[in-house]
Design a protein around this motif. Structure first.
Motif, PDB file in Angstrom:
ATOM      1  N   ALA A 267       0.844  -1.187   0.000  1.00  0.00           N
ATOM      2  CA  ALA A 267       0.000   0.000   0.000  1.00  0.00           C
ATOM      3  C   ALA A 267       0.879   1.237   0.000  1.00  0.00           C
ATOM      4  CB  ALA A 267      -0.912   0.004   1.225  1.00  0.00           C
TER       5      ALA A 267
ATOM      6  N   GLU B 273      -2.260  -1.782  -3.598  1.00  0.00           N
ATOM      7  CA  GLU B 273      -3.323  -0.788  -3.473  1.00  0.00           C
ATOM      8  C   GLU B 273      -2.743   0.618  -3.456  1.00  0.00           C
ATOM      9  OE1 GLU B 273      -6.479  -1.138  -3.657  1.00  0.00           O
ATOM     10  OE2 GLU B 273      -6.736  -3.298  -3.446  1.00  0.00           O
ATOM     11  N   ASP B 274      -3.551   1.549  -3.937  1.00  0.00           N
ATOM     12  CA  ASP B 274      -3.162   2.956  -4.022  1.00  0.00           C
ATOM     13  C   ASP B 274      -3.820   3.720  -2.878  1.00  0.00           C
ATOM     14  OD1 ASP B 274      -2.668   5.551  -4.709  1.00  0.00           O
ATOM     15  OD2 ASP B 274      -4.048   5.589  -6.406  1.00  0.00           O
ATOM     16  N   ASP B 275      -3.017   4.241  -1.950  1.00  0.00           N
ATOM     17  CA  ASP B 275      -3.639   4.982  -0.844  1.00  0.00           C
ATOM     18  C   ASP B 275      -3.711   6.478  -1.118  1.00  0.00           C
ATOM     19  OD1 ASP B 275      -1.198   6.149  -0.248  1.00  0.00           O
ATOM     20  OD2 ASP B 275      -0.738   4.784   1.359  1.00  0.00           O
TER      21      ASP B 275
ATOM     22  N   LYS C 162      -8.266   7.506   2.633  1.00  0.00           N
ATOM     23  CA  LYS C 162      -8.159   6.416   1.665  1.00  0.00           C
ATOM     24  C   LYS C 162      -7.266   5.310   2.219  1.00  0.00           C
ATOM     25  CE  LYS C 162     -10.159   8.559  -1.879  1.00  0.00           C
ATOM     26  NZ  LYS C 162     -11.224   8.121  -2.729  1.00  0.00           N
ATOM     27  N   ALA C 163      -6.279   5.700   2.989  1.00  0.00           N
ATOM     28  CA  ALA C 163      -5.349   4.706   3.535  1.00  0.00           C
ATOM     29  C   ALA C 163      -6.098   3.694   4.401  1.00  0.00           C
ATOM     30  CB  ALA C 163      -4.256   5.394   4.341  1.00  0.00           C
ATOM     31  N   THR C 164      -7.040   4.176   5.220  1.00  0.00           N
ATOM     32  CA  THR C 164      -7.768   3.230   6.069  1.00  0.00           C
ATOM     33  C   THR C 164      -8.682   2.351   5.225  1.00  0.00           C
ATOM     34  OG1 THR C 164      -9.396   4.950   6.510  1.00  0.00           O
ATOM     35  CG2 THR C 164      -7.706   4.635   8.149  1.00  0.00           C
TER      36      THR C 164
ATOM     37  N   VAL D 207      -8.162   1.424   2.125  1.00  0.00           N
ATOM     38  CA  VAL D 207      -7.290   0.475   1.444  1.00  0.00           C
ATOM     39  C   VAL D 207      -6.807  -0.599   2.422  1.00  0.00           C
ATOM     40  CG1 VAL D 207      -4.961   0.335   0.557  1.00  0.00           C
ATOM     41  CG2 VAL D 207      -6.546   1.946  -0.428  1.00  0.00           C
TER      42      VAL D 207
ATOM     43  N   HIS E  54       2.504   1.955   4.957  1.00  0.00           N
ATOM     44  CA  HIS E  54       2.315   2.806   3.796  1.00  0.00           C
ATOM     45  C   HIS E  54       3.524   3.717   3.667  1.00  0.00           C
ATOM     46  CE1 HIS E  54      -2.288   2.201   3.760  1.00  0.00           C
ATOM     47  NE2 HIS E  54      -1.760   1.303   4.531  1.00  0.00           N
TER      48      HIS E  54
ATOM     49  N   ALA F 190      -0.476   8.266   6.547  1.00  0.00           N
ATOM     50  CA  ALA F 190      -1.281   7.136   6.086  1.00  0.00           C
ATOM     51  C   ALA F 190      -1.000   5.901   6.939  1.00  0.00           C
ATOM     52  CB  ALA F 190      -0.980   6.842   4.614  1.00  0.00           C
TER      53      ALA F 190
ATOM     54  N   ALA G 259      -3.794   3.704   9.353  1.00  0.00           N
ATOM     55  CA  ALA G 259      -3.957   2.360   8.809  1.00  0.00           C
ATOM     56  C   ALA G 259      -3.499   1.301   9.810  1.00  0.00           C
ATOM     57  CB  ALA G 259      -3.181   2.228   7.502  1.00  0.00           C
TER      58      ALA G 259
END
Lengths: 418, 352, 307
Positions: free
Chosen positions: A49, A93-95, A101-103, A105, A120, A125, A129
């Motif tokens: 990620a 995955e793209d955070d 978005k990080a969470t 993903v 990440h 991020a 996460a």
């Protein structure tokens, strides 16, 4: 009316997918499908990620490339865990370098039942996460998050294979004052968690060792014009400029320093110890110094091979954190081998006991999940290449300059070891 | 109309039941990721509705709306984390966050009252950046916000010993943090919808529309345009402030990275794309723009399945499709997917 | 004093690049009342195209002036075509739509441009091969390279040329007429569609030149570089009075100088409480101040808003 439009849009979207997908543009650095044949093979998913879009995408892709390379190497070599053959699979995955978005993903990776996650990139991020991974029982190794807070939440699943700001900054400062004899220093950071953390720690130690911080300036990680702050710094006549940040800023910065006729030395952290820094700065890069945790890469058993392999595979130089991403995967796999299982609940305890010789140097964790304090190598740009200059031991007492006077301490030619 | 009333009641009950069951259904059908995405979507519904008050109702183009979200989030985070060593209860903090955000709304509104249209847009954009840069830099000389490192270990919502961050079991169902927060966010989102609808039909709402359509005429009709505009900023900011507090408690960590200009723009896209001024449209826009980018993540694997190879980096493809979708949707539905009735009428008028 | 002179020089060179990009915003806004959010990314495309041409030709060993000329013209052609097609596809169908609709398509186009560039050039920072070795000289104690001087002069030349063009040429008159009132201009025999299309072409071409300058000055290109540049240029355009070509020039130069002075002196003026981290805030504060005092920017029309 409403329905019609939606259908329209969907149709257009699908058409667009087909169209764009048919255009054979850039060769994608993405994993290719491999046909699984042997029936007894167990598939283990490894998550990656990092930001793959947005302004920091180049670094995020670099991390993913490192993870991908590790997985391909492991699959090529063939790994057995608990007596079963294992095939590793990358879930990338793209955070978007975005904490929210990080969470999402992270949750996605947990849902996809990955055995472990490398990620990440940003501390912003990694920290939110880490809670999702901890709840899901999935071990996480960040290849690059340097914020000390990352490992302070008490999660058993949280590790990193990068020196945090409290480790690298002070060592760099000791080198600057003991070896470079810097007396008046200007410190610049890029207002990010990484850059500012590094610069703050550098500044604190430098002050404690008696250097004068004659200017503390800030820029951003999107800027390319540093003339204004450099002009101010020029007026104060420092003998060293320290930059906490990464190469897209460091490159133009040293170039503009030379344009303004600033003679001071330039030093930074691992964020600028990259081939791209030299490319961006051109001739101006000569004499710039930067530190990287670990021993010189080409002295490491796998280091030189890694750099070459990376270049052959992705047709570009290692950007920054690919070696960390690469090593993180091996740390996981070694732990799995020792535990005889790819089940996170079983091999998690083994990660803490890691004692591994990676591309970046010896990897062992303290009880928080941070990399144990190791040596830090200072590099200098000479003739358009980064050359190892000095190996600084972190535990050295501030007063004692480690092998400062002897230029003979400079590492032997890389060709010596093969 | 009256004949359909019982049916409408039934429909409402069904919708309510579906909403209550949603997190469990979604978890079974799509996995926990989508419960999280739903939670985020609910937050964005609140944000979009807040911005809709400013942009949709009052017609004031605000490009820095995310600043209020940030203010609410930091207000909560500072007073409920080890950062300043304070742990106030959320029942105090959420209203406080709303109030502080409202004050910021007025602070933004006051100097910009004379500005209209795109000048207002750039000033609000500047305001958003100023807030973010401040949050990023208020760690020196005195450390207040912890700068780019962000604030961590933020307290979850809790009453007594009941914490939303923990997993609870009730009536045979497992409520994880994601489920717990879903119900809180749902309640807040529904409340936002009700408030928005009420505002729309109120004297205040009509005054805003009057200002939006013709400020001069509105003023000559006896509307206090200054107070009404400030009220719009303050009301809109309130929504953002509450959403921010909820966000901070949900994430447990915040840093200035969450409050970029691009986030303001995304919220604005939700409002405009959904149907500016129409509450239902805005809700739809918020859901669509939260779900669409996530759904597009699945394109990458599809690419591989259909063609046996990955031609375009999936993350690039996702962004390309997202950009394309924005353009296409606007070309086909310039007033938004579900425009307000008044706007639709205007559009027909203009076209005819 | 030397330092101060240096800061002014720094600001003027940076400002002249802002001003060139700001022209694109202001011309389109003047005629359509539209914030063309994609303009920063058109500049980015201009930068990356010229960078690619320079890389290609530098390897072939052509002399530097030829390379620069070809890179510039290549970027101009690509960007002009791009501007024309964007106007045709994303903005023209929405000319009678609600005011904010084109804003969304602009954002969509901006994302499309960014990720198309990412597909073609990747997401790495691309560095410029060293083709020119700028000479250094000193004015009033300030260090200046010949490249900086050339950028500043060329920018001034383009701006002066543009002002002259709008004032005297037939097309310039048509542009001004369309800006005043497109419907009436149409009735008077002005083909407003082609005037608008021409405005996009012109703005994009100037943006392309600005892109080339950024590449030469900073020595790098990146698919996301248009965002910040666009934002700054847009701010500059509003500062000067959006819709006013002279205003964009003034706003750009002023913004550059303000940023330079802010970064250089805030720290000392506030006794170290604020630092160069507040540079961007300072620029925006000046903007707010100007707008509060003069709601339509420094050189804007008194009426200010388009109804």
């Amino acid at each position: 009316m409403h329905k019609y439009t939606l259908r329209h849009v969907t149709a257009a979207l699908i058409a667009a997918t087909l169209m764009t997908a048919c255009g054979k543009e850039a060769p994608p650095p993405a994993p290719k499908a491999e046909a699984p044949k042997a029936p007894e093979v167990m598939t283990v998913k490894i998550g990656s990620a990092s930001p793959l879009t947005g302004p920091q995408a180049h670094i995020g892709i670099d991390i993913r490339n490192g993870v991908q390379l590790a997985i391909e190497d492991l699959n090529a070599k063939g790994v057995e865990i608990g007596g079963k053959k294992v095939k590793f699979e990358l879930v990338s995955e793209d955070d978007e370098a975005n904490p929210t978005k990080a969470t999402t993903v992270a949750q996605k990776l947990v849902d996809a039942k990955v055995a472990a996650v490398v990620g990440h990139f940003n501390s912003g991020a990694s920290i939110p996460a880490s809670k999702v991974y901890a709840d899901g029982g999935v071990p996480q190794i960040s290849p690059s998050s340097t914020n000390p807070d990352y490992t302070l939440k008490g999660f058993k699943t949280t590790f990193r294979v990068v020196a945090h700001d409290g480790q690298q900054g002070p060592t760099l400062a000791r080198f600057a004052i003991n070896n470079l004899k810097a007396k008046s220093i200007a410190v610049i950071d890029d207002s990010t968690a990484y850059g500012q953390g590094l610069a703050d720690n550098f500044e604190a130690t430098a002050k404690a060792l008696g250097a004068k911080i004659i200017a503390r300036e800030h820029t951003t990680d999107k800027d390319t014009d540093f003339k204004a702050i450099l002009t101010k710094i020029k007026g104060r006549k420092p003998d060293l400029i320290m930059f906490g940040g990464i190469d897209p800023q460091a490159g133009p910065m040293i170039k503009q320093m030379k344009e303004l006729g600033i003679k001071a030395k330039f030093i930074g952290g691992d964020g600028m110890q990259t081939p791209n820094f030299i490319k961006l700065a051109g001739d101006a890069s000569d004499g710039a110094m930067a530190s990287i945790p670990g021993l010189p890469k080409d002295q490491m058993p796998g280091g030189k091979v890694f750099l070459e392999k990376y270049k052959a595979k992705f047709n570009q130089e290692v950007e920054l954190f690919a070696p960390m991403g690469y090593d993180a995967v091996f740390v996981f796999v070694e732990a799995m081998k020792r535990a005889g299982s790819a089940d996170p609940a079983k091999f998690l305890a083994e990660i803490g006991k890691t004692d591994y010789q990676g591309v970046i140097g010896p990897i062992a964790f303290d009880d928080k999940g941070d990399l144990k304090n190791g040596p830090i190598t200072i590099y200098v740009v000479k003739g358009g290449k980064w050359e190892p200059l000095e190996i600084v031991k972190p535990d050295a007492a501030p007063a004692a300059a480690p092998a400062a006077s002897a230029p003979a301490a400079i590492a032997p030619a890389p060709e010596a070891k093969k | 109309m009256s004949a359909s009333a019982p049916w409408r009641r039934v429909a409402w009950v069904v919708i309510a039941l579906l909403l209550l069951a949603a997190p469990f259904l979604i978890e079974i059908l799509f996995g926990r990721t989508w419960v999280r995405i739903t939670d985020v979507a609910l937050l964005f519904i609140m944000l979009a509705l807040g911005l809709n008050i400013v942009v949709g109702f009052a017609g004031l183009l605000d490009l820095g709306y995310i600043a209020f979200f940030a203010v609410g989030a930091y207000c909560y985070a500072l007073l409920a984390s080890p950062q300043l060593g304070m742990h106030w209860p959320f029942l105090v903090l959420l209203p406080l966050g709303a109030m502080v955000a409202a004050v910021f709304g007025i602070l933004l509104g006051a100097p910009t009252l004379r500005l209209r249209g795109d000048y207002l847009a750039i000033v609000t954009l500047g305001f958003g950046e100023i807030i973010r840069v401040l949050l990023n830099n208020l760690n020196r000389p005195v450390n207040i916000t912890n700068g780019p490192q962000g604030i961590t270990l933020i307290d979850p919502l809790q009453i007594g010993g009941f914490s939303l961050a923990q997993t609870h079991s009730f009536a045979g169902l497992t409520f994880t943090a994601l489920h717990n927060y879903y119900f809180v966010f749902l309640a807040c989102a529904v409340l936002s919808i009700i408030i928005s609808r009420r505002l729309e039909d109120s004297r205040i709402g009509r005054a805003w529309v009057a200002i939006r359509e013709d400020e001069l005429a509105a003023a000559s009709m006896g509307i206090n345009t200054r107070n009404m505009k400030l009220l719009a900023f303050a009301m809109g900011a309130t929504f953002g402030g509450v959403a921010g507090g909820l966000f901070a408690s949900f994430q447990g960590f915040i840093s200035p990275e969450s409050f970029h200009l691009i986030d303001s723009i995304m919220v604005l896209c939700m409002v405009v794309l959904g149907g500016m001024g129409n509450v239902a449209g805005v809700v739809l826009g918020a859901v669509l723009l939260t779900v669409l980018p996530e759904a597009l993540r699945y394109i990458g694997p599809l690419q591989q399945r259909w063609f046996g190879e990955v031609f375009i980096d999936p993350s690039d493809l996702r962004m390309l499709l997202f950009g394309l979708a924005l353009v296409l949707m606007m070309l086909f539905r310039p007033s938004g997917i579900w425009p307000a009735r008044r706007r639709k009428a205007e559009e027909n008028h203009a076209a005819g | 004093m030397e330092i101060f002179a240096q800061q002014i020089v720094n600001g003027l060179v940076l400002g002249s690049i802002y001003a060139l990009v700001a022209l694109g915003y202001t011309m389109v806004y003047g005629i359509l009342g539209l914030i063309n959010f994609a303009h920063g990314d058109i500049t980015m495309i201009g930068a990356l195209v010229s960078l690619a041409i320079i890389q290609l030709l530098a390897a072939a060993g052509l002399p530097a002036p030829v390379i620069l000329l070809l890179a510039g013209s290549g970027a101009v052609v690509v960007c002009a075509t791009l501007g024309l097609s964007i106007e045709r596809v994303a903005y023209r169908p929405l000319r009678r739509a609600p005011r904010l609709a084109p804003l969304i398509t602009a954002i969509g186009v901006s994302i499309l441009l960014q990720y198309s560039a990412a597909l073609v050039w990747g997401k790495q920072y691309i560095s410029l091969p060293q083709i020119i070795e700028p000479a250094q000289f000193t004015i009033f104690g300030a260090q200046l390279t010949s490249l900086q001087a050339a950028i500043f002069l060329l920018a001034c030349l383009i701006m002066a040329g543009l002002l002259w063009f709008i004032k005297t040429s037939r097309m310039g008159r048509a542009m001004r007429a369309t800006e005043q009132n497109p419907d009436v201009a149409g009735l008077m025999g002005v083909n407003t569609n082609s005037v608008i299309a021409f405005t996009f072409v012109l703005g994009s071409a100037i943006g392309a030149v600005a892109g080339l300058m950024v590449v030469l000055y900073y020595g790098l290109g990146h698919y996301f570089m248009g965002f910040m540049l666009g934002l700054k240029a847009f701010t500059a355009a509003v500062l000067g009075g959006i819709g006013n070509v002279g205003g964009a020039v003034l706003g750009g130069l002023l913004l550059g100088v303000i940023e330079s002075l802010a970064a250089g002196y805030i720290g000392d003026l506030t006794g170290g409480v604020l630092g160069s981290n507040y540079r961007d805030i300072f620029a925006f504060l000046v903007l707010v101040l100007v707008l509060v005092l003069r709601p339509s920017g420094l050189l804007g029309h008194r009426g200010g808003d388009r109804v």
